[in-house]
Design an enzyme around this catalytic site. Structure first.
Site, PDB file in Angstrom:
ATOM      1  N   CYS A   2       0.703  -0.802  -0.130  1.00  0.00           N
ATOM      2  CA  CYS A   2      -0.040  -0.287   0.061  1.00  0.00           C
ATOM      3  C   CYS A   2       0.385   1.181   0.008  1.00  0.00           C
ATOM      4  CB  CYS A   2      -1.162  -0.158   1.223  1.00  0.00           C
ATOM      5  SG  CYS A   2      -1.429  -1.232   1.841  1.00  0.00           S
ATOM      6  N   ARG A  27       3.244  -0.062  -5.317  1.00  0.00           N
ATOM      7  CA  ARG A  27       3.314  -0.703  -3.867  1.00  0.00           C
ATOM      8  C   ARG A  27       2.482  -1.525  -3.929  1.00  0.00           C
ATOM      9  NH1 ARG A  27       6.755   1.235  -0.161  1.00  0.00           N
ATOM     10  NH2 ARG A  27       5.402   0.990   1.450  1.00  0.00           N
ATOM     11  N   TRP A  74      -2.887  -3.087  -1.456  1.00  0.00           N
ATOM     12  CA  TRP A  74      -2.520  -4.431  -1.730  1.00  0.00           C
ATOM     13  C   TRP A  74      -3.649  -4.876  -1.036  1.00  0.00           C
ATOM     14  CZ3 TRP A  74       0.014  -8.597   0.652  1.00  0.00           C
ATOM     15  CH2 TRP A  74      -0.445  -9.695  -0.237  1.00  0.00           C
ATOM     16  N   ASN A 100      -1.156   1.933   5.995  1.00  0.00           N
ATOM     17  CA  ASN A 100       0.092   0.912   5.274  1.00  0.00           C
ATOM     18  C   ASN A 100       0.018   0.105   6.373  1.00  0.00           C
ATOM     19  OD1 ASN A 100       1.590  -0.091   3.705  1.00  0.00           O
ATOM     20  ND2 ASN A 100       3.362   0.628   3.985  1.00  0.00           N
ATOM     21  N   GLY A 101      -0.073  -1.282   6.290  1.00  0.00           N
ATOM     22  CA  GLY A 101       0.255  -1.999   7.303  1.00  0.00           C
ATOM     23  C   GLY A 101      -0.712  -2.785   7.738  1.00  0.00           C
ATOM     24  N   GLU A 487      17.187 -16.964 -10.592  1.00  0.00           N
ATOM     25  CA  GLU A 487      16.972 -15.835 -10.951  1.00  0.00           C
ATOM     26  C   GLU A 487      15.871 -15.598 -11.670  1.00  0.00           C
ATOM     27  OE1 GLU A 487      15.850 -13.303  -8.558  1.00  0.00           O
ATOM     28  OE2 GLU A 487      16.140 -11.486 -10.341  1.00  0.00           O
ATOM     29  N   LYS A 491      11.996 -14.373 -12.188  1.00  0.00           N
ATOM     30  CA  LYS A 491      11.344 -13.123 -13.257  1.00  0.00           C
ATOM     31  C   LYS A 491      10.472 -13.597 -14.141  1.00  0.00           C
ATOM     32  CE  LYS A 491      12.877 -10.758 -12.215  1.00  0.00           C
ATOM     33  NZ  LYS A 491      13.598 -10.171 -11.300  1.00  0.00           N
ATOM     34  N   GLU A 494       7.073 -14.514 -12.376  1.00  0.00           N
ATOM     35  CA  GLU A 494       6.354 -13.206 -11.638  1.00  0.00           C
ATOM     36  C   GLU A 494       5.916 -11.983 -12.763  1.00  0.00           C
ATOM     37  OE1 GLU A 494       8.567 -10.871  -9.314  1.00  0.00           O
ATOM     38  OE2 GLU A 494      10.441 -10.602 -10.272  1.00  0.00           O
ATOM     39  N   HIS A 510      17.351 -36.389 -10.727  1.00  0.00           N
ATOM     40  CA  HIS A 510      16.806 -36.139  -8.936  1.00  0.00           C
ATOM     41  C   HIS A 510      15.723 -36.431  -9.059  1.00  0.00           C
ATOM     42  CE1 HIS A 510      20.657 -37.782  -7.717  1.00  0.00           C
ATOM     43  NE2 HIS A 510      21.719 -36.861  -8.108  1.00  0.00           N
ATOM     44  N   LYS A 609       5.914  -4.157  -4.828  1.00  0.00           N
ATOM     45  CA  LYS A 609       7.473  -3.769  -5.036  1.00  0.00           C
ATOM     46  C   LYS A 609       8.139  -4.431  -3.557  1.00  0.00           C
ATOM     47  CE  LYS A 609      10.652  -2.472  -6.854  1.00  0.00           C
ATOM     48  NZ  LYS A 609      11.657  -3.784  -7.647  1.00  0.00           N
TER      49      LYS A 609
HETATM   50  O1  M6R Z   1      12.659  -4.418  -1.433  1.00  0.00           O
HETATM   51  P1  M6R Z   1      13.336  -6.042  -1.370  1.00  0.00           P
HETATM   52  O2  M6R Z   1      14.374  -6.702  -2.230  1.00  0.00           O
HETATM   53  O3  M6R Z   1      13.940  -6.443   0.416  1.00  0.00           O
HETATM   54  O4  M6R Z   1      12.081  -6.687  -1.949  1.00  0.00           O
HETATM   55  C1  M6R Z   1      12.742  -8.509  -2.034  1.00  0.00           C
HETATM   56  C2  M6R Z   1      11.389  -9.767  -2.863  1.00  0.00           C
HETATM   57  O5  M6R Z   1       9.641  -8.932  -2.109  1.00  0.00           O
HETATM   58  C3  M6R Z   1      11.895  -8.515  -4.098  1.00  0.00           C
HETATM   59  O6  M6R Z   1      12.848  -9.021  -4.646  1.00  0.00           O
HETATM   60  C4  M6R Z   1      10.957  -9.780  -5.115  1.00  0.00           C
HETATM   61  O7  M6R Z   1      11.052 -10.657  -5.125  1.00  0.00           O
HETATM   62  C5  M6R Z   1      10.992  -9.159  -6.585  1.00  0.00           C
HETATM   63  N1  M6R Z   1       9.427  -8.532  -7.115  1.00  0.00           N
HETATM   64  C6  M6R Z   1      11.494 -10.230  -7.181  1.00  0.00           C
HETATM   65  O8  M6R Z   1      11.496  -9.851  -8.172  1.00  0.00           O
END
Ligand code: M6R
Length: 614
Positions: A2, A27, A74, A100-101, A487, A491, A494, A510, A609
């Site tokens: 949020c 956010r 969010w 927010n929280g 990673e 990517k 997501e 395995h 984010k």
């Molecule tokens: O702000 P942070 O690096 O702590 O965030 C961690 C994860 O939420 C963040 O890396 C998330 O996995 C990304 N969306 C990946 O692209």
């Protein structure tokens, strides 16, 4: 998650709040709302969906007022609809509040307030706050700021809150605990509030980051006052923002993600600017210099992080263990914080976080601190919560990362970890001068090599065309390329919603090998180095089962070229630095596939984010 924004002053609040919400949309983007105070009336506009929906809806009205609060959501409690959108208001319509929280004890508070006759319109946890403040305000006969302070003593959970009241139109009151909040001190006697500095920087560079359990009382007549929840007044610590407005724009690119991918030659360079000099043969991370001996003598280092930052941590483990011979463990912050880990004063716990606000990472650090460990941070966002609670740390200086999918933050985190490994390894005598100098020179050459990788964009787009309809994908790598495989898979899933998994290449036999058929693309990092031959064998195993291979290879490689369906060449570099180059084709591939599938690249569904809730 949020995003919250507020303004009070002489200007019209709506355009400022709306623009701020657009900046904070990363956010959370499932619903949005604003409340405006205008000539004694408090008007609230709320809409499900993006901030642009709210804009279209609100602009049908006057949207006048010199004080306003806004929120982009969010969802945690309650569906993303108009009613659950913030602001929430008191039953008598006097107060409006954004949050927010998460209020963990909202259920008990709600029962109590319901029994007192308050009616709840939404399914959110937030709504209890506004009724609680209203209840205290009326029953204890205090103004709404004091009522907020007293209310916080009953609240368990995380919050950044802003409250506005039509009875006191010259005041805004805000508070924070575990969710970020910044106050901007305007040049015209006006004030701004936001979850981060991005909505503020356009108007002022003077900001105050609120600390946990602090309350900001903004009164147009008296200015800004800060209190703790025990009601002791504190002197505001005014900081100067270094953020530039241009860094928050798309700069001609179609999406923030592709802009940020292309920024990597510069962001990596910015990350080691002033910290590395290959000609003079030194590397120095000023922020942690005084802790280096402690790191060298430590029992072990524990890296805590989530998502992409956790993957960077895994690369760091390979580098620090190999180059500095220091024992490193990498933990998901969310698991670490709840499994009663054994931590001593001789441990160094390093948090990696782009935002510096991730709730689990923050909590993991707090736990480590309570057990006496030294806590360090690697963060991108200057002034973020993690950077403020750590004993010391290094900023990644990647610049604002707006795309939800992390790209340049990852390579910057890996760059810091590489500098750390080199510095510790050299000081500890684990790397001789010649190897040290070679690695420094190689690292200094990385930004130019990243530029070369980015030139493959068109070729990568063609490969994306071929695999855009895949339902599944496997990513394989060995050594420090294994986290790159993880990673790459993250990517893809997501932003394009294709199911993808990353594995250490040797683990394929395995289990995952059972999935391989002619429809399964397998993305492999097969660059020159210690495990090259072994990865080539893994490729052969995939081909024997008719799987499709897309391989990232070292420039000039002939062998893999004969086996693979597609290759993407990256320049030759030291094996330790391959993650910085090999990750880029995977970012581009995911980007193009997501665009071709019509996905919202910068704001993928269900994501935010900054994950400031657990
Ligand atoms: O702000 P942070 O690096 O702590 O965030 C961690 C994860 O939420 C963040 O890396 C998330 O996995 C990304 N969306 C990946 O692209």
């Amino acid at each position: 998650m949020c995003g919250i924004v507020a303004y009070i002053g002489k200007k019209q609040a709506f355009p400022i709040v709306l623009k701020g919400l657009k900046r904070l949309e990363y956010r959370g983007y499932d619903s949005a709302g604003v409340a405006l105070l205008n000539n004694g009336s408090l008007n609230i506009y709320k809409r499900s969906g993006k901030v642009s929906n709210l804009e279209g809806f609100a602009l049908k009205s006057d949207v006048e007022g010199n004080a306003g609060i806004g929120h982009t959501r969010w969802a945690t409690h309650g569906a993303p609809n108009d009613v659950n959108a913030h602001p929430h208001f008191s039953n008598d319509g006097t107060l409006a509040l954004i949050h927010n929280g998460i209020i963990e004890n909202y259920d008990i508070l709600k029962k109590d307030l319901t029994s007192k006759g308050y009616t709840f319109k939404s399914e959110t946890d937030t709504e209890v706050l506004v009724h609680l403040i209203d209840d205290i305000r009326k029953n204890e006969n205090v103004w709404f700021g004091e009522a907020l302070r007293r209310a916080l003593h009953h609240v368990v959970g995380a919050y950044a809150i802003v409250v506005i009241s039509k009875d006191e139109p010259n005041k805004l009151v805000a508070a924070r605990k575990s969710s970020p909040l910044v106050v901007g001190i305007g040049n015209e006697g006006d004030f701004y509030l936001a979850s981060d500095a991005t909505p503020i920087v356009e108007y002022t560079k003077n900001v105050v980051y609120l600390e946990d359990e602090e309350i900001a009382v903004i009164d147009l007549a008296e200015g800004l006052r800060i209190y703790n929840i025990g009601d002791q007044e504190k002197t505001p610590y005014v900081q100067q923002l270094e953020l530039e407005l241009a860094a928050l724009e798309k700069g001609g690119y179609e999406h923030f993600m592709i802009k940020e991918i292309n920024e990597q030659p510069r962001s990596i360079q910015d990350c080691f600017r002033g910290r590395l000099n290959a000609t003079e043969g030194w590397v120095s991370l000023g922020g942690i210099r005084e802790y280096e001996q402690k790191m060298i003598n430590a029992n072990r280092m524990i890296i805590v992080a989530c998502g992409t930052s956790w993957h960077a941590g895994l690369v760091g483990e390979y580098l620090i263990e190999d180059l500095a011979r220091i024992n490193v463990e990498v933990e998901y912050a969310s698991e670490f914080r709840y499994r009663n880990p054994i931590i001593t004063e001789n441990d160094i716990v390093i948090a990696i976080s782009q935002s510096g606000e991730t709730a689990d990472t923050l909590a993991a650090l707090e736990l480590a601190k309570s057990k006496g460990a030294t806590i360090l941070g690697i963060c991108n966002v200057v002034g973020s919560s993690i950077s403020r609670i750590t004993d010391a740390g290094s900023y990644t200086h990647a610049g604002p990362e707006i795309g939800v999918a992390s790209t340049k933050a990852f390579t910057a985190q890996v760059t810091i970890l590489t500098l750390m490994a080199l510095s510790l390894g050299h000081k500890k005598g684990m790397i001789n001068d010649s190897k040290f100098h070679t690695l420094l020179a190689e690292l200094e050459a990385i930004p130019d090599k990243v530029k070369t990788v980015l030139e493959s964009n068109k070729a990568i787009e063609k490969i994306a065309e071929e695999y855009k309809n895949a339902s599944n994908a496997l990513y394989l790598g060995r050594g420090s390329s294994f986290p790159v495989a993880l990673e790459g898979a993250l990517k893809l899933k997501e932003i394009s919603y294709i199911h993808a998994e990353g594995y250490p290449a040797a683990e394929m036999k395995h289990g995952p090998i059972a999935l391989i058929d002619e429809n399964m693309p397998v993305f492999v990092i097969a660059t020159h180095g210690n495990s090259y031959e072994k990865v080539v064998s893994n490729i052969q195993e995939v081909k024997a089962r008719k799987g499709k291979i897309v391989a990232i290879v070292t420039q000039g490689d002939k062998h893999v070229k004969e086996l693979a369906d597609h290759i993407i060449e990256i320049p030759e570099t030291d094996e330790f630095l391959v993650p910085l180059l090999a990750t880029i084709p995977f970012q581009l591939l995911s980007y193009h596939i997501a665009v071709m599938r019509g996905c919202n690249v910068d704001q993928p569904r269900n994501l935010a984010k900054s994950v400031t809730v657990e």
